[in-house]
Write an enzyme that holds these catalytic residues in place. Structure first.
Site, mmCIF file in Angstrom:
data_model
loop_
_atom_site.group_PDB
_atom_site.id
_atom_site.type_symbol
_atom_site.label_atom_id
_atom_site.label_comp_id
_atom_site.label_asym_id
_atom_site.label_seq_id
_atom_site.Cartn_x
_atom_site.Cartn_y
_atom_site.Cartn_z
ATOM 1 N N ARG A 74 0.845 -1.197 0.000
ATOM 2 C CA ARG A 74 0.000 0.000 0.000
ATOM 3 C C ARG A 74 0.883 1.251 0.000
ATOM 4 O O ARG A 74 1.965 1.251 0.589
ATOM 5 C CB ARG A 74 -0.862 -0.032 1.273
ATOM 6 C CG ARG A 74 -1.864 1.116 1.411
ATOM 7 C CD ARG A 74 -2.965 1.037 0.402
ATOM 8 N NE ARG A 74 -4.129 1.841 0.783
ATOM 9 C CZ ARG A 74 -5.110 2.154 -0.066
ATOM 10 N NH1 ARG A 74 -5.072 1.740 -1.320
ATOM 11 N NH2 ARG A 74 -6.140 2.857 0.335
ATOM 12 N N THR B 149 -9.436 0.536 -10.493
ATOM 13 C CA THR B 149 -8.629 -0.456 -9.757
ATOM 14 C C THR B 149 -8.686 -1.788 -10.505
ATOM 15 O O THR B 149 -9.376 -1.881 -11.519
ATOM 16 C CB THR B 149 -9.098 -0.569 -8.293
ATOM 17 O OG1 THR B 149 -8.874 0.689 -7.674
ATOM 18 C CG2 THR B 149 -8.427 -1.644 -7.475
ATOM 19 N N SER C 109 -7.931 1.097 3.213
ATOM 20 C CA SER C 109 -8.367 0.595 1.910
ATOM 21 C C SER C 109 -9.590 -0.300 2.073
ATOM 22 O O SER C 109 -9.904 -0.752 3.180
ATOM 23 C CB SER C 109 -7.225 -0.216 1.301
ATOM 24 O OG SER C 109 -7.619 -0.830 0.098
ATOM 25 N N SER C 110 -10.257 -0.564 0.959
ATOM 26 C CA SER C 110 -11.323 -1.574 0.940
ATOM 27 C C SER C 110 -10.916 -2.779 0.103
ATOM 28 O O SER C 110 -11.703 -3.708 -0.061
ATOM 29 C CB SER C 110 -12.601 -0.976 0.338
ATOM 30 O OG SER C 110 -13.017 0.131 1.087
HETATM 31 O O1 DON Z 1 -8.011 1.120 -1.664
HETATM 32 C C1 DON Z 1 -9.190 1.374 -1.912
HETATM 33 O O2 DON Z 1 -10.114 0.978 -1.238
HETATM 34 C C2 DON Z 1 -9.515 2.203 -3.144
HETATM 35 N N1 DON Z 1 -8.405 3.042 -3.483
HETATM 36 C C3 DON Z 1 -9.903 1.296 -4.253
HETATM 37 C C4 DON Z 1 -10.393 2.084 -5.429
HETATM 38 C C5 DON Z 1 -11.220 1.313 -6.354
HETATM 39 O O3 DON Z 1 -11.500 0.155 -6.207
HETATM 40 C C6 DON Z 1 -11.753 2.094 -7.492
HETATM 41 N N2 DON Z 1 -12.734 1.335 -8.203
HETATM 42 N N3 DON Z 1 -13.882 1.589 -8.201
#
Ligand code: DON
Length: 554
Positions: free
Chosen positions: A90, A364, A435-436
């Protein structure tokens, strides 16, 4: 005699578990990235080498989703030791970052500062993760595993509709960075599908990593070009920020749902915890004896409570105390479950009053891979928003992330995904933003699944529903295609894909006090590989919502 029989059975059992699987499999968000993984497996690489190849290839061929300028989580299982770990690559906040860096003098958020341009970018983790995986788990040299990505970057490839759609959304931001516009636009215009994207500078960066490992990116000429370009454009990165970056090896979160073991991302991802808190409540609610309306209602109520805990408690556990043990305890699940009514929705405002706005954003990436020895990797990678911050430091070809927006810039104020947070996820130098992303392994008596998806805050609820479908026997294709619903505590409403709930159920959910918002079928891009433990057969699928490809080789 009986003992002899038992010994024989265990020897046969052992030799069976040590036997090669019938096949190896890959599912990713782009056919060329899947091919890169297959190429490396066929050259004798293991799943970890393939993961290096896919990570680097997807950085090149799906630049909207992830890249060397971003980070991610690689959930890995090593067959020989039986060990599962999460490699945390990360991004971190630069040393000069501070709690209120996106607020004006009146304490209000300065629009776009955490989303567009170099100030939005955390220190990338992906290059360090590539090196760590190759050195610690791979059997091939980094140069070999990075070769397909270097080829794609140099020779170019034809972009598709996905690229065009997301670039339409981020056109203005990319135009603001001349180096980014020169690479990713067609004479400043959004390119049409079929346009060939060539990235020679990125090929050079990949080559530097393949020759020099960590130092190729984090020290020396590339680090210097990154820092210079960023500082000239008003950013705050320093050479020390890059040299100090480290990946971390973490224990994944484990949960159990009616005999299915879930292994998923741990902090600084909220994914595993939110999923475990939800499933622990559902385990006590006996979904199997209810109809689909009640199942949706109970799923929403359990998610509402788990996402509230995300907002209230979660952040980088190297910086803040997160009550993980309590949140995962049986007594906690029981206490939450007791507040759930079978007949009525609990308004989120009754749980904890924090007002938030809408959520948006779709990017993502995720891939899943297993080799014929049973090593496996689930990796979710990101530069956050489509095409990240839209910024490229001249001469590097590296599109920078805008992951800083995943911090809580102001307690109670939502980020681009409508997620709220508090002090636990406040900005601090060197800290990782919450994060998710939820790369996940599922294991029942009969099968193992490797899955994940992009989708911002919705990642967790998508994986949850994928896990429930898998638990009920769904194959890889059903797991990735099934209609999805979502609730994240705030905004207090159920979002649903058209095929996820029937009209009759919509009416009944309203009657229970829920509010509902329909969403198009553009939700996530799930990639799954499923292993049948007895036959060793593999089944892989790529979400029909995306442009990915899944392949199994014998
Ligand atoms: O880490 C995270 O949770 C976000 N930066 C993820 C972003 C993401 O999945 C964008 N897609 N919709």
């Amino acid at each position: 005699m009986r003992y002899l029989f038992l010994i024989l059975v265990s020897i046969i059992g052992l030799s069976h578990s040590a036997k090669l699987l019938a096949a190896a499999g890959v599912a990713s968000a782009h056919p060329l990235a899947t091919e890169a993984g297959i190429e490396i497996l066929q050259k004798g690489g293991n799943a970890f080498d393939a993961a290096v190849a896919i990570t680097a290839a997807i950085a090149v061929v799906e630049p909207s989703g992830s890249g060397l300028g971003g980070g991610g989580f690689w959930l890995m299982h090593q067959a020989s030791s039986g060990e599962s770990l999460m490699l945390d690559g990360r991004e971190t906040a630069p040393a000069a970052a501070h709690r209120d860096m996106y607020l004006d003098n009146a304490g209000e958020i300065i629009p776009k500062l955490s989303i567009d341009g170099p100030l939005a970018a955390g220190i990338p983790g992906e290059p360090a993760a590539l090196v760590w995986i190759a050195e610690n788990r791979g059997v091939l040299p980094l140069a070999e595993s990075l070769a397909p990505a270097i080829r794609y970057a140099e020779e170019g490839f034809e972009i598709g509709e996905h690229y065009q759609r997301l670039m339409n959304f981020r056109h203005e931001t990319v135009l603001a960075s001349p180096a980014a516009a020169a690479i990713f636009l067609d004479q400043d215009n959004v390119p049409e599908p079929g346009w060939v994207l060539r990235q020679p500078d990125l090929a050079n960066v990949l080559r530097a990593i393949s020759d020099q490992g960590f130092d190729g990116f984090y020290r020396g000429p590339i680090a210097k070009a990154l820092v210079e370009g960023i500082q000239n454009a008003g950013g705050i990165w320093t050479l020390e920020d890059l040299a100090n970056y480290r990946v971390k090896v973490r224990q994944p979160v484990k949960a159990n749902y009616h005999g299915m073991e879930i292994t998923s991302a741990s902090l600084p991802s909220s994914g595993g915890l939110v999923m475990a808190i939800t499933l622990n409540q559902l385990s006590k609610l006996d979904l199997s004896s209810t109809n689909s309306l009640t199942q949706t209602h109970l799923l929403v109520e359990a998610m509402r409570r788990a996402y509230r805990d995300r907002a209230a408690y979660m952040g980088d556990s190297d910086f803040v105390e997160v009550p993980t043990e309590k949140l995962l305890s049986d007594s906690y699940a029981k206490s939450l479950k007791e507040t759930i009514s079978q007949s009525k929705a609990t308004p989120s405002s009754e749980l904890d009053p924090i007002a938030v706005d809408d959520e948006k954003g779709t990017d993502t990436t995720h891939f899943s891979v297993i080799d014929s020895d049973g090593n496996r990797v689930a990796a979710t990678l990101s530069i956050n928003y489509p095409f990240g911050s839209g910024f490229v430091a001249p001469g590097t070809g590296v599109l920078l992330n805008d992951e800083m927006d995943d911090f809580s810039s102001k307690p109670g104020t939502p980020n681009v995904y409508g997620l709220v947070g508090n002090e636990a996820n406040a900005i601090a130098p060197g800290k990782r933003m919450l994060s998710s992303m939820s790369p996940t392994f599922l294991e029942t008596n009969d099968r193992i699944a490797i899955l994940g998806t992009p989708g911002g805050s919705r990642i967790i609820s998508m994986i949850l529903q994928g896990a429930l479908a898998f638990h009920s026997g769904a194959d890889a294709k059903e797991v990735v295609s099934k209609g999805r619903i979502h609730h994240q505590y705030l905004p207090d409403r159920i979002q649903y894909e058209p095929d996820a709930v029937s009209l009759k159920e919509i009416v009944q959910l309203y009657a229970k006090g829920h509010s509902l918002t329909p969403r198009g079928r553009t939700w996530g891009n799930m990639q799954a590989v499923v292993l049948d433990k007895k036959s060793g057969e593999l089944d892989a699928a790529s979400d029909p919502r995306g442009e990915g490809a899944a392949r199994v080789i014998k």
